[in-house]
Design a protein around this motif. Structure first.
Motif: not given
Length: 162
Positions: A14-18, A22-28, A42-47
């Motif tokens: 995935k390359t989308s910053y947004q 969003n993923t980081a906000a959910r994790i945190l 985030l690396q595990q999720r493919g960014f």
């Protein structure tokens, strides 16, 4: 039908910053994470690395991630669970929380006197278990091994066993 619900982890990165933000906000949202932990997730999720770096910078700017705060919370949790200073230092290293600032937080939140109190409290809780051992030498060895595995220093353990 179950096949459709599963995530496809072999999908392109995935390359989308947004999406990453969003993923980081959910994790945190669940608990504090260190910068290293968030990067790993985030690396595990493919960014991609560049997107992850941008997200980490933004999260630090907004104070979503703060390694000092994370260390403080984690130290408090382990202290409540009666772990010794040595164990806590190792746990912080695993989370890649280290440095002078973290050592200062640890020394402020866990002075040497506290270690004696924690070890004494933990020993009181487990005394019934150790009282079953009739041989005093074996009992003191079991106590020593138990407290050492919980991260207490040998000097503290020796004082308590006496």
């Amino acid at each position: 039908m179950k096949e459709d619900r599963r995530r496809n982890f072999s999908a392109p990165a995935k390359t989308s910053y947004q999406q990453a933000m969003n993923t980081a906000a959910r994790i945190l949202a669940n608990r504090d994470h260190s910068k290293y932990e968030l990067k790993q997730k985030l690396q595990q999720r493919g960014f991609t690395r560049t997107v992850i770096d941008k997200v980490l910078v933004e999260c630090e700017r907004f104070n979503y991630i703060n390694d000092g705060r994370t260390a403080h919370v984690y130290i408090s949790q382990l202290k409540r669970k009666c772990f010794g200073k040595r164990y806590i230092q190792q746990a912080l290293k695993k989370k890649r929380l280290s440095g002078a600032a973290i050592e200062n937080i640890l020394s402020e939140n866990y002075p040497g006197v506290d270690e004696y109190e924690q070890a004494g409290r933990l020993l009181e809780k487990k005394m019934r278990t150790f009282a079953r051992e009739t041989d005093p030498k074996k009992r003191s060895n079991k106590i020593y091994r138990f407290l050492y595995s919980r991260g207490f220093s040998p000097a503290v353990i020796r004082d308590l066993v006496k």
